[in-house]
Motif scaffolding. Structure first.
Motif, PDB file in Angstrom:
ATOM      1  N   ILE A  16      22.896  42.242  28.608  1.00  0.00           N
ATOM      2  CA  ILE A  16      23.477  43.300  29.439  1.00  0.00           C
ATOM      3  C   ILE A  16      23.851  44.495  28.574  1.00  0.00           C
ATOM      4  O   ILE A  16      23.556  45.646  28.914  1.00  0.00           O
ATOM      5  N   ARG A  17      24.472  44.237  27.433  1.00  0.00           N
ATOM      6  CA  ARG A  17      24.845  45.323  26.500  1.00  0.00           C
ATOM      7  C   ARG A  17      23.602  46.053  26.021  1.00  0.00           C
ATOM      8  O   ARG A  17      23.561  47.285  26.006  1.00  0.00           O
ATOM      9  N   ASP A  18      22.557  45.307  25.643  1.00  0.00           N
ATOM     10  CA  ASP A  18      21.353  45.914  25.087  1.00  0.00           C
ATOM     11  C   ASP A  18      20.562  46.712  26.116  1.00  0.00           C
ATOM     12  O   ASP A  18      19.788  47.594  25.748  1.00  0.00           O
ATOM     13  N   ALA A  19      20.773  46.416  27.395  1.00  0.00           N
ATOM     14  CA  ALA A  19      20.110  47.202  28.437  1.00  0.00           C
ATOM     15  C   ALA A  19      20.667  48.621  28.469  1.00  0.00           C
ATOM     16  O   ALA A  19      20.010  49.536  28.975  1.00  0.00           O
ATOM     17  N   GLY A  20      21.864  48.814  27.910  1.00  0.00           N
ATOM     18  CA  GLY A  20      22.412  50.148  27.724  1.00  0.00           C
ATOM     19  C   GLY A  20      23.106  50.759  28.914  1.00  0.00           C
ATOM     20  O   GLY A  20      23.627  51.863  28.812  1.00  0.00           O
ATOM     21  N   LYS A  21      23.162  50.089  30.038  1.00  0.00           N
ATOM     22  CA  LYS A  21      23.773  50.697  31.222  1.00  0.00           C
ATOM     23  C   LYS A  21      25.271  50.444  31.306  1.00  0.00           C
ATOM     24  O   LYS A  21      25.987  51.180  31.962  1.00  0.00           O
ATOM     25  N   VAL A  22      25.743  49.380  30.645  1.00  0.00           N
ATOM     26  CA  VAL A  22      27.166  49.034  30.703  1.00  0.00           C
ATOM     27  C   VAL A  22      27.691  48.986  29.276  1.00  0.00           C
ATOM     28  O   VAL A  22      27.090  48.358  28.399  1.00  0.00           O
ATOM     29  N   LYS A  23      28.814  49.630  29.038  1.00  0.00           N
ATOM     30  CA  LYS A  23      29.377  49.697  27.685  1.00  0.00           C
ATOM     31  C   LYS A  23      30.660  48.878  27.534  1.00  0.00           C
ATOM     32  O   LYS A  23      30.922  48.327  26.487  1.00  0.00           O
ATOM     33  N   ALA A  24      31.497  48.823  28.558  1.00  0.00           N
ATOM     34  CA  ALA A  24      32.793  48.163  28.457  1.00  0.00           C
ATOM     35  C   ALA A  24      32.614  46.638  28.387  1.00  0.00           C
ATOM     36  O   ALA A  24      31.900  46.049  29.206  1.00  0.00           O
ATOM     37  N   ARG A  25      33.274  46.010  27.412  1.00  0.00           N
ATOM     38  CA  ARG A  25      33.171  44.560  27.212  1.00  0.00           C
ATOM     39  C   ARG A  25      33.591  43.788  28.457  1.00  0.00           C
ATOM     40  O   ARG A  25      32.980  42.778  28.801  1.00  0.00           O
ATOM     41  N   GLU A  26      34.656  44.240  29.112  1.00  0.00           N
ATOM     42  CA  GLU A  26      35.131  43.534  30.299  1.00  0.00           C
ATOM     43  C   GLU A  26      34.086  43.542  31.399  1.00  0.00           C
ATOM     44  O   GLU A  26      33.839  42.527  32.048  1.00  0.00           O
ATOM     45  N   ARG A  27      33.455  44.665  31.614  1.00  0.00           N
ATOM     46  CA  ARG A  27      32.419  44.754  32.657  1.00  0.00           C
ATOM     47  C   ARG A  27      31.205  43.909  32.277  1.00  0.00           C
ATOM     48  O   ARG A  27      30.604  43.257  33.123  1.00  0.00           O
ATOM     49  N   ILE A  28      30.854  43.928  30.999  1.00  0.00           N
ATOM     50  CA  ILE A  28      29.746  43.089  30.525  1.00  0.00           C
ATOM     51  C   ILE A  28      30.073  41.623  30.767  1.00  0.00           C
ATOM     52  O   ILE A  28      29.230  40.858  31.253  1.00  0.00           O
ATOM     53  N   ALA A  29      31.313  41.215  30.472  1.00  0.00           N
ATOM     54  CA  ALA A  29      31.719  39.832  30.660  1.00  0.00           C
ATOM     55  C   ALA A  29      31.671  39.436  32.133  1.00  0.00           C
ATOM     56  O   ALA A  29      31.197  38.340  32.482  1.00  0.00           O
ATOM     57  N   VAL A  30      32.137  40.318  33.008  1.00  0.00           N
ATOM     58  CA  VAL A  30      32.123  40.015  34.444  1.00  0.00           C
ATOM     59  C   VAL A  30      30.688  39.906  34.947  1.00  0.00           C
ATOM     60  O   VAL A  30      30.339  38.975  35.682  1.00  0.00           O
ATOM     61  N   LEU A  31      29.834  40.836  34.556  1.00  0.00           N
ATOM     62  CA  LEU A  31      28.435  40.785  34.990  1.00  0.00           C
ATOM     63  C   LEU A  31      27.735  39.532  34.456  1.00  0.00           C
ATOM     64  O   LEU A  31      26.961  38.884  35.170  1.00  0.00           O
ATOM     65  N   ALA A  32      28.007  39.178  33.216  1.00  0.00           N
ATOM     66  CA  ALA A  32      27.415  37.964  32.644  1.00  0.00           C
ATOM     67  C   ALA A  32      27.896  36.730  33.399  1.00  0.00           C
ATOM     68  O   ALA A  32      27.108  35.830  33.707  1.00  0.00           O
ATOM     69  N   ALA A  33      29.197  36.682  33.697  1.00  0.00           N
ATOM     70  CA  ALA A  33      29.739  35.545  34.447  1.00  0.00           C
ATOM     71  C   ALA A  33      29.089  35.441  35.819  1.00  0.00           C
ATOM     72  O   ALA A  33      28.735  34.337  36.271  1.00  0.00           O
ATOM     73  N   LEU A  34      28.916  36.567  36.489  1.00  0.00           N
ATOM     74  CA  LEU A  34      28.265  36.548  37.806  1.00  0.00           C
ATOM     75  C   LEU A  34      26.810  36.103  37.704  1.00  0.00           C
ATOM     76  O   LEU A  34      26.333  35.316  38.537  1.00  0.00           O
ATOM     77  N   ASN A  35      26.088  36.597  36.697  1.00  0.00           N
ATOM     78  CA  ASN A  35      24.702  36.182  36.503  1.00  0.00           C
ATOM     79  C   ASN A  35      24.597  34.681  36.259  1.00  0.00           C
ATOM     80  O   ASN A  35      23.752  33.997  36.840  1.00  0.00           O
ATOM     81  N   LEU A  36      25.464  34.156  35.391  1.00  0.00           N
ATOM     82  CA  LEU A  36      25.426  32.736  35.076  1.00  0.00           C
ATOM     83  C   LEU A  36      25.826  31.890  36.280  1.00  0.00           C
ATOM     84  O   LEU A  36      25.231  30.837  36.541  1.00  0.00           O
ATOM     85  N   ALA A  37      26.836  32.335  37.026  1.00  0.00           N
ATOM     86  CA  ALA A  37      27.251  31.601  38.221  1.00  0.00           C
ATOM     87  C   ALA A  37      26.132  31.587  39.263  1.00  0.00           C
ATOM     88  O   ALA A  37      25.886  30.563  39.911  1.00  0.00           O
ATOM     89  N   TYR A  38      25.438  32.702  39.418  1.00  0.00           N
ATOM     90  CA  TYR A  38      24.316  32.761  40.357  1.00  0.00           C
ATOM     91  C   TYR A  38      23.201  31.807  39.929  1.00  0.00           C
ATOM     92  O   TYR A  38      22.653  31.077  40.744  1.00  0.00           O
ATOM     93  N   GLN A  39      22.877  31.808  38.638  1.00  0.00           N
ATOM     94  CA  GLN A  39      21.845  30.901  38.131  1.00  0.00           C
ATOM     95  C   GLN A  39      22.235  29.447  38.368  1.00  0.00           C
ATOM     96  O   GLN A  39      21.399  28.625  38.749  1.00  0.00           O
ATOM     97  N   LEU A  40      23.494  29.124  38.160  1.00  0.00           N
ATOM     98  CA  LEU A  40      23.974  27.763  38.367  1.00  0.00           C
ATOM     99  C   LEU A  40      23.901  27.372  39.835  1.00  0.00           C
ATOM    100  O   LEU A  40      23.466  26.271  40.175  1.00  0.00           O
ATOM    101  N   ALA A  41      24.312  28.276  40.714  1.00  0.00           N
ATOM    102  CA  ALA A  41      24.288  27.987  42.146  1.00  0.00           C
ATOM    103  C   ALA A  41      22.861  27.883  42.672  1.00  0.00           C
ATOM    104  O   ALA A  41      22.589  27.124  43.609  1.00  0.00           O
ATOM    105  N   ASP A  42      21.939  28.617  42.078  1.00  0.00           N
ATOM    106  CA  ASP A  42      20.556  28.658  42.538  1.00  0.00           C
ATOM    107  C   ASP A  42      19.697  27.556  41.916  1.00  0.00           C
ATOM    108  O   ASP A  42      18.598  27.299  42.380  1.00  0.00           O
ATOM    109  N   ALA A  43      20.207  26.904  40.877  1.00  0.00           N
ATOM    110  CA  ALA A  43      19.417  25.887  40.159  1.00  0.00           C
ATOM    111  C   ALA A  43      19.289  24.633  41.020  1.00  0.00           C
ATOM    112  O   ALA A  43      20.220  24.255  41.726  1.00  0.00           O
TER     113      ALA A  43
END
Length: 106
Positions: free
Chosen positions: A39-66
């Motif tokens: 998410i950080r390397d994509a360059g669209k989000v800079k704040a660590r907190e927002r990166i952490a929230v987006l990562a958590a949502l992505n991982l939770a979605y992957q877990l729910a969809d698995a």
């Protein structure tokens, strides 16, 4: 409970870890680090907190969809017993007789 020092996106964290859970915790840390770094390397989000929230949502979605698979350490269920056994026939007959005298269950 032991403590492990881990690094996520270049920042160190001291985490509690149950005995024997080091490998699982290391794998989880690596997955979170990969997701946050992507998410950080994509360059669209800079704040660590927002990166952490987006990562958590992505991982939770992957877990729910698995697809759900039983854990590897649980033995597969034993083959069901043969249904047409003399004992089973007698049990079914006794149940039928008991229910016939009782009327409707519901």
């Amino acid at each position: 409970m032991k403590q492990m020092e881990v690094t996520i996106m270049g920042q160190s964290y001291l985490l509690g870890c149950p005995e024997g859970g080091e490998a699982a915790l290391s794998a989880a840390v690596a997955q979170v680090d990969r997701e946050m770094s992507a998410i950080r390397d994509a360059g669209k989000v800079k704040a660590r907190e927002r990166i952490a929230v987006l990562a958590a949502l992505n991982l939770a979605y992957q877990l729910a969809d698995a697809p759900r698979e039983p854990p590897a350490n649980i033995a597969p269920p034993a083959a069901p017993p043969a249904l047409a056994t003399p004992d089973m026939d007698a049990l079914i007959q006794r149940l039928d007789e008991a229910l016939a005298h009782d009327g409707q269950l519901l």
